[in-house]
Design a protein around this motif. Structure first.
Motif, PDB file in Angstrom:
ATOM      1  N   VAL A  20      -1.274   0.877   6.623  1.00 31.96           N
ATOM      2  CA  VAL A  20      -2.184   1.221   5.529  1.00 31.96           C
ATOM      3  C   VAL A  20      -3.090   0.028   5.296  1.00 31.96           C
ATOM      4  CG1 VAL A  20      -2.392   1.838   3.097  1.00 31.96           C
ATOM      5  CG2 VAL A  20      -0.510   2.762   4.471  1.00 31.96           C
ATOM      6  N   ALA A  22      -5.842  -2.233   3.187  1.00 31.19           N
ATOM      7  CA  ALA A  22      -6.091  -2.566   1.787  1.00 31.19           C
ATOM      8  C   ALA A  22      -7.463  -3.203   1.689  1.00 31.19           C
ATOM      9  CB  ALA A  22      -5.009  -3.499   1.259  1.00 31.19           C
ATOM     10  N   SER A  40      -1.809  -7.632  -0.276  1.00 33.37           N
ATOM     11  CA  SER A  40      -0.813  -7.145   0.695  1.00 33.37           C
ATOM     12  C   SER A  40       0.503  -7.883   0.540  1.00 33.37           C
ATOM     13  CB  SER A  40      -1.363  -7.284   2.118  1.00 33.37           C
ATOM     14  OG  SER A  40      -1.636  -8.647   2.398  1.00 33.37           O
ATOM     15  N   CYS A  47       7.469  -2.186   0.122  1.00 31.33           N
ATOM     16  CA  CYS A  47       6.952  -1.308   1.169  1.00 31.33           C
ATOM     17  C   CYS A  47       8.041  -0.457   1.810  1.00 31.33           C
ATOM     18  CB  CYS A  47       6.226  -2.116   2.234  1.00 31.33           C
ATOM     19  SG  CYS A  47       4.646  -2.780   1.670  1.00 31.33           S
ATOM     20  N   VAL A  72       1.228  -2.701   4.703  1.00 29.80           N
ATOM     21  CA  VAL A  72      -0.063  -2.813   4.035  1.00 29.80           C
ATOM     22  C   VAL A  72      -0.723  -4.108   4.480  1.00 29.80           C
ATOM     23  CG1 VAL A  72      -1.258  -2.911   1.815  1.00 29.80           C
ATOM     24  CG2 VAL A  72       0.804  -1.520   2.059  1.00 29.80           C
ATOM     25  N   TYR A 173      -4.682   2.459  11.599  1.00 28.44           N
ATOM     26  CA  TYR A 173      -4.463   2.673  10.166  1.00 28.44           C
ATOM     27  C   TYR A 173      -4.476   4.172   9.858  1.00 28.44           C
ATOM     28  CZ  TYR A 173      -5.098  -2.292   9.257  1.00 28.44           C
ATOM     29  OH  TYR A 173      -4.942  -3.640   9.222  1.00 28.44           O
ATOM     30  N   TRP A 273       5.257   3.045  -5.218  1.00 30.60           N
ATOM     31  CA  TRP A 273       5.100   3.966  -4.090  1.00 30.60           C
ATOM     32  C   TRP A 273       5.796   5.311  -4.289  1.00 30.60           C
ATOM     33  CZ3 TRP A 273       1.433   2.149  -1.329  1.00 30.60           C
ATOM     34  CH2 TRP A 273       1.285   0.774  -1.169  1.00 30.60           C
TER      35      TRP A 273
END
Length: 1357
Positions: A20, A22, A40, A47, A72, A173, A273
């Motif tokens: 992912v 950022a 991050s 995560c 991330v 990504y 999350w």
């Protein structure tokens, strides 16, 4: 392969996670930086989801995702550079080191104890028994976990830093987070700007990096609010506006607290999350692509439903690694679907897609794509739950070979190896894993090769049958590659672990290589002590390296050591490993070196370090010293007596502190051995010592006074250069000079260790011959250090405790006590011969020198052979003048005789006291006649010494021990001694035998007790000494009771000479002499015109000394049968036996004429014969005659015939030895001596008178010292027919039996008449004589069988 903290499944899942991106606004970035974190980094701990995630697959089946983790990352618009990646990986490995101070993991494989990691396990099992079982138990044990965190860190960083590529989508990504701060003026507009920026980055041709999974990337809007600084109401307002615009599931308000204080206990921080990844967040993306995916699957099935394309061999495929598919290509869509399934843990569907894509890529010969599909297909197959199919390792092998050989992409090949090796290891296929790891080692990356080789080594240890040596070998290879990669610490660790296997197994070359590398690596890391230790091991082992390599090792060692010493120049001296020192061979010598011989002067041999130790000789010297000390102390050895030991070694008694004298050197001989094939040069070599000064002469309150220690109290000799050639053992003698009394402790040696220049020829000298110090080319590389002298004492084995344990006594040879000043004597021998004839008398001189500053006194000499030498009598009258009183330079005292005294006894007398042999004295201890009995400092004196050649030929070693004291009495040292060993070679000269017999001639006046002495002289010299002939110049007798009166039947030629092998007989008459108390009567029978005064020196000296030795030897033999001696003789028997004892000593003096170099010399000498018993032969040289000398002829004769060696008689038990209870016939015959006096012939007229009467006188002599009753029986007649044939029969007239009593030594005359009836020859010796002691009952018959027949001739006229 080393154990990992994660399981294989966890490792692979964490290696491939959804990425992912950022994208943060500047204000949001500033807000996170307040906590020193990027966005991050801020969210990284969160995560991994702790809750399950549910999604539906394309077939609408529910799929559960557990422990989902995402990554991330901030958007980076440029691809990472290979150089940067390499530096990153190198740093990751470098900073990850084993924690110091932790208990190491010890794996024991028989002889091997391997320290692996941070846990401990220990097993001690013999190598030849069940070491395999032990290792298998260790292998299956949970305690065996040799972790390598640096490898795990490297692997994690390697996988995370892999750049995204077009042939796979795992690193693309899948979504993007847009992060805006709540404190911005217009947060919603800022979200719009960030969204446009992300779109521009993804779709603009300006940016080729990063890679995105799908064109329409999913965006997630995060409002970042700092509760410590911002307005929470405004943040909530903005968040509500975001949800209305972007939807509830796409927005999140993330609150952070930058305050320093602790948050409230009731404040809840939501999981950032939980909402985003719940339910179908990823499923939505799959659903949005559902139609495409289903159509792709159907199309794929359709395309491959026809004929099946066979897989081609890797060798048949063309190099099509450059083939590229467009992004919308169906093959890539299948691959993308497979990667997406793999990321969300749908491994069954992922495997199906990978398998389909693999066939497609192989069909197109797109090898890079095919290899990627093969790699992930193998991993998906392994990760499928329930393991429906085995792990296709051949997929991985093909992928690795394709990446490496066709695509030339080592990064992807390495990823394959890391994954496959971990999978194989989890299946216990350690051999395959090791082979796979080793296969990828190459020259392009030393770091990768090192890590893989190390893991391969651990695989060998994890095998069912651990391969310990393969482990060590690959650890060496890993260490080498670590070193090339600049990872010095890891290189050092690998070599150290491998060293555990090779150490002590006889693989010296490998051990040397490892130690050398460890030394270098340690030095590079500034671990100087470890470096020194490693190089030390190389040098102290018996290296099999060539000389050049050993020289390299030595130079490296010296260089490292020099750096160590420079760090602490004022620190203690380091211990040097070279050369070897044999501590037990260390010898210590006290005193000055022996002076060499000067012309005719020969210095006393004393003792030196050049002499070999002889245990028997050492014991003899000790006995001699004890003997003289006992004489000085009136027969008692003091309790504090300590034998003098000038030289201490491993054989001497070192239990007591040795004594040294101040101002006299202490020499220490150190045994160095150079084990190398290159020479060693020691410079400035000296002893290391510690000294405690004490004044032993001053006592304070019963304690020894201690003095302050100064540097000038002990002087040390320094050897400038000491060269030890290759593999040479060499002794160094180092001296200390004590200038003060006290306690000295010698600790070791200190020196500079260096080498000489490595040249083939040095000053024209071939190095193979050996190099000499003083001609050295010094290469300037040396270090100063020390070696301690630590000597282990003897093992104690006296008490039960000592026998059952291992204990060692002290060894104090290096801890001498320095005592006060003592006198020091030096002795020189002048004109001392090396060869003599047996019995030869030679005059020499002895010089005594006092080289100290103290006067000496009480000088004595002790020897086991006092009969060998003499200094003369106690008075000048008894000692001849120097050099001589004779015209022939004789060693004897002589006077000229007149012709009337030839062959008659010339009388003189002397006492043994005059020659140092008084009653109760020790003949071995001889007083040296110094003037005033003192020798002052620096003074010297020469004294004459007469020598007497030993009676046996051969080489004789005669020990002299000179004893002397200081005038001032000392508390520590009472006396000193000086040793000398004289070596004399004697040649044969004369052999003298003598016998004494009772004479039958008796005088009526009662003074006729006399004997005949027969002397047999034989020249046994074989002329090897140039002897021409011997002349007997005089025969003397010495006795307290007897003397020689005259020679009998001597030839008219007065010169009695013997050529080689000639023999002569002499007969002398001996008579009793007046009792003179303790004095000996000397009688000289002179055969020339010059009388040798036998009662003066040196003739009397050697007589008394030989007599003393003879008596001592006889006494020793008597003591051997002390058990029998306990039963004392019956007094009567003893008196009878005493009649046979004479104690007459014969001295035969001679001259020998020697021709040498056409010059004639005259030698002179004397032989002694000790006559103990009447009728028994005596010799001038030792005879093996058993005990006849003690007991006479008896049962011992049979014993002697069986065992002539005297020492063998020691084995008979004394209690079983009986002495005779009756006198022997020989002894009885000597009690009463009879003699018949009659006319030899008698004429008678038998015609006129028929009976012939002859008067006969029978003389009886009492030979004993007691009254004797005698019975004479005349009735005995000869009945033997043979005797009657020879001698006629006759009759005694008158009384036929007489009873008499004879006083001591009385002679009685008995007048008899013999009657004959016819002519003839008659034997008058028919009478029988019986005798007994007057106070005894037992009657013993005397035996006359040895007497001559008394013959008379009767004639008729």
């Amino acid at each position: 392969m080393a154990q990992c903290v994660q399981s294989v499944q966890e490792f692979i899942q964490d290696s491939f996670v959804p990425l992912v991106a950022a994208l943060c606004s500047e204000e949001a970035e500033r807000l996170t930086r307040k906590n020193n974190l990027g966005f991050s980094e801020l969210v990284k701990p969160f995560c991994r989801l702790t809750s399950e995630v549910h999604m539906r697959d394309p077939n609408n089946q529910l799929h559960v995702i557990k422990n989902l983790k995402i990554a991330v990352n901030n958007i980076i618009t440029h691809s990472p550079q290979p150089g940067g990646i390499r530096k990153l990986l190198n740093d990751v490995v470098s900073v990850s080191q084993p924690a110091e101070g932790l208990v190491t993991n010890v794996i024991t494989a028989g002889d091997y104890d391997l320290n692996i990691s941070d846990r401990s396990v220990k097993a001690s099992v013999p190598w030849y028994n069940n070491w395999k079982d032990t290792l298998m138990e260790l292998n299956t044990s949970t305690f065996y976990s040799a972790t390598t965190p640096w490898f795990e860190s490297y692997r994690e960083s390697f996988l995370q830093s892999m750049p995204a590529s077009d042939h796979e989508f795992l690193n693309h990504y899948v979504a993007c987070m847009l992060v805006v701060s709540s404190g911005e003026p217009e947060p919603v507009e800022q979200f719009l700007k960030l969204s446009q920026e992300q779109h521009r980055i993804q779709h603009s041709s300006e940016y080729a990096y990063p890679k995105w999974f799908i064109p329409n990337t999913l965006k997630y809007y995060v409002l970042l609010h700092d509760v410590s600084a911002g307005e929470e109401q405004r943040a909530d307002t903005v968040y509500e506006e975001m949800k209305q615009r972007y939807g509830t599931q796409g927005c999140y308000l993330l609150k952070i607290n930058s305050r320093g204080s602790n948050r409230g206990a009731d404040e809840q921080i939501p999981d950032p999350w939980s909402q985003y990844l719940q339910k179908n967040s990823i499923q939505n993306q799959l659903i949005s692509r559902k139609g495409l995916s289903r159509s792709l699957f159907s199309a794929t099935k359709k395309w491959f439903s026809g004929s099946k394309v066979p897989e081609k061999s890797i060798n048949e495929l063309k190099n099509t690694s450059g083939l590229l598919y467009p992004p919308e290509a169906p093959e890539l869509q299948i691959r993308k679907m497979a990667d997406l399934c793999f990321l969300v843990q749908h491994y069954e569907l992922a495997y199906s897609c990978y398998h389909t894509a693999k066939k497609d890529f192989l069909n197109d010969q797109a090898m890079l794509y095919a290899a990627g599909a093969l790699e992930m297909a193998a991993v998906s197959a392994f990760l499928q739950p329930g393991a429906p199919r085995p792990y296709p390792a051949h997929y991985m092998d093909t992928a690795i070979q394709t990446y490496r050989d066709i695509c030339k992409n080592m990064v992807l090949a390495e990823r394959c190896v890391l994954l496959s090796a971990e999978i194989l290891k989890s299946q216990s296929k350690y051999s395959d894993a090791a082979a796979l790891l080793i296969r990828l080692t190459s020259e392009d990356s030393d770091l990768r090769s090192a890590l893989l080789l190390e893991q391969a080594a651990h695989c060998f240890m994890n095998m069912k049958s651990p391969m310990v040596r393969k482990f060590a070998f690959h650890m060496i290879l890993a260490g080498h590659r670590y070193s090339k990669a600049g990872q010095k610490k890891h290189a050092l660790r690998c070599y150290c672990q491998a060293m555990q296997v090779y150490k002590g197994k006889g693989w010296s070359l490998a051990e040397d290589h490892i130690n050398f590398t460890i030394g270098r690596q340690s030095f590079t890391l500034r671990q100087l002590d470890n470096a020194v230790s490693a190089f030390r091991h190389i040098l102290i082992n018996d290296s099999k390296q060539p000389a050049a390599q050993q020289g390299t090792f030595l130079r490296e060692y010296l260089y490292v050591y020099k750096n160590v010493t420079q760090l602490s120049p004022d620190g203690p001296l380091p211990q040097l490993p070279l050369p070897y020192i044999n501590n037990s061979a260390t010898r210590v010598f006290f005193g000055h070196d022996r002076r060499p011989a000067e012309g005719e002067k020969q210095a006393a041999t004393h003792i030196s370090l050049d002499q070999e130790y002889d245990c028997e000789s050492s014991h003899q010297w000790k006995e001699l010293e004890e003997q003289v000390v006992a004489v000085v102390n009136k027969g008692i050895i003091p309790s504090n007596f300590q034998p003098t030991q000038y030289c201490l070694n491993s054989y001497s008694d070192n239990s007591k502190f040795p004594l040294a004298v101040v101002e006299e050197p202490v020499t220490v001989e150190v045994a160095f051995r150079n084990p190398l094939k290159v020479p060693l040069l020691l410079t400035d070599l000296s002893l290391l010592w510690k000294f405690q000064p004490k004044d032993f002469s001053a006592k304070h309150n019963g304690a020894t006074k201690e003095l302050a220690c100064g540097n000038d109290m002990i002087g040390a000799e320094v050897i400038a250069e000491f060269l030890i050639n290759s593999e040479e053992t060499k002794m160094a003698r180092l001296k200390l000079f004590p200038h003060q009394t006290g306690e000295l402790h010698i600790l070791g040696v200190v020196y500079n260790l260096g080498t000489i220049q490595d040249t083939m020829m040095l000053d024209g000298i071939d190095p193979s011959i050996g190099l000499q110090a003083g001609k050295l080319v010094y290469n300037g590389m040396s270090v100063r250090g020390r070696q301690d002298l630590e000597i282990q004492g003897p093992r104690l084995n006296n008490t039960k405790e000592e026998k059952t344990s291992i204990k060692y006594g002290p060894d104090r040879r290096l801890d001498p006590i320095i005592t006060e000043e003592m006198p020091l004597l030096e002795v020189f021998f002048i004109n001392f011969p090396t060869g003599l004839l047996c019995g030869e008398i030679r005059k020499a001189y002895v010089e005594f020198v006092n080289v100290s500053k103290c006067p000496l006194t009480a000088l004595k000499v002790v020897s086991k052979h006092p009969e060998f030498f003499t200094f003369g009598g106690n008075t000048a009258v008894l000692t001849p003048l120097s050099p001589s009183a004779s015209e022939n330079c004789s060693a004897y005292k002589t006077v000229v005789t007149d012709s009337t005294s030839v062959c008659t006894g010339l009388m003189s007398s002397a006492s043994s006291v005059n020659f140092g042999l008084g009653t109760g004295s020790q003949p071995e201890v001889i007083h040296v006649p110094l003037p005033d009995s003192v020798l002052l400092p620096g003074a010297s004196i020469q004294l004459p010494m007469w020598l007497h050649g030993p009676d046996e030929e051969g080489v004789h070693e005669i020990n002299f021990l000179f004893y002397y004291e200081s005038i001032k009495k000392h508390s520590k040292m009472c006396h000193r001694v000086l040793r000398h060993t004289a070596v004399i070679c004697t040649s044969r000269s004369l052999n003298v035998r003598a016998t004494v017999c009772r004479s039958n001639a008796l005088e009526d006046e009662g003074k006729g007790d006399n004997m005949l002495v027969f002397v047999d002289v034989e020249n046994i010299n074989t002329s090897e000494a140039g002897v021409k002939e011997f002349h007997i110049v005089q025969v003397s007798s010495n006795s307290k009771h007897w003397k020689l009166q005259k020679a009998v039947n001597l030839s008219e030629d007065k010169d009695y000479k013997l050529a080689s092998r000639e023999r002569g007989k002499l007969c002398f008459k001996a008579v009793r002499c007046k009792n003179s108390g303790e004095n000996y009567t000397f009688a000289d029978i002179v055969f020339g015109n010059e009388q040798i005064i036998s009662s003066a020196s040196p003739c009397a000296d050697f007589f008394f000394r030989s007599l003393s030795s003879e008596l001592k030897r006889t006494h020793a033999q008597s003591n051997m049968f002390q058990g029998a001696a306990k039963q004392s003789f019956d007094e009567a028997v003893r008196l009878i036996q005493k009649c046979s004892e004479v104690d007459l000593n014969i001295v035969v003096l001679w001259k020998a004429y020697v021709v040498e170099d056409n010059k004639q010399f005259i030698l002179e000498g004397q032989h002694h014969v000790v006559l103990h018993t009447v009728g028994k032969e005596a010799f001038s040289f030792p005879q093996k005659q058993g005990f006849k000398k003690i007991l006479g002829n008896s049962d011992w004769e049979d014993l002697e015939q069986e065992s002539p060696e005297m020492v063998l008689l020691k084995f008979f038990r004394p209690e079983n030895t009986s002495l005779p209870t009756r006198p022997t016939p020989e002894q009885l015959s000597n009690l009463i001596k009879t003699s018949l006096h009659y006319p030899e012939s008698f004429n008678h007229s038998f015609h006129q008178k028929s009976l012939c009467l002859v008067p006969v006188t029978l003389l009886l002599s009492n030979c004993s010292e007691a009254d004797v009753d005698v019975i004479i029986d005349l009735r005995h007649k000869t009945t033997s027919p043979e005797a009657l044939e020879i001698h006629g029969s006759f009759t005694w007239l008158g009384q036929t039996q007489y009873k008499l009593q004879l006083k001591s030594q009385e002679v009685y005359s008995l007048h008899l008449k013999a009657c004959f009836v016819r002519t003839g020859v008659y034997n008058l010796g028919t009478h029988r004589v019986f005798a007994k002691l007057a106070d005894q009952v037992t009657l013993f018959e005397t035996s006359q069988q040895n007497s001559m027949p008394a013959l008379i001739i009767i004639s008729n006229i």
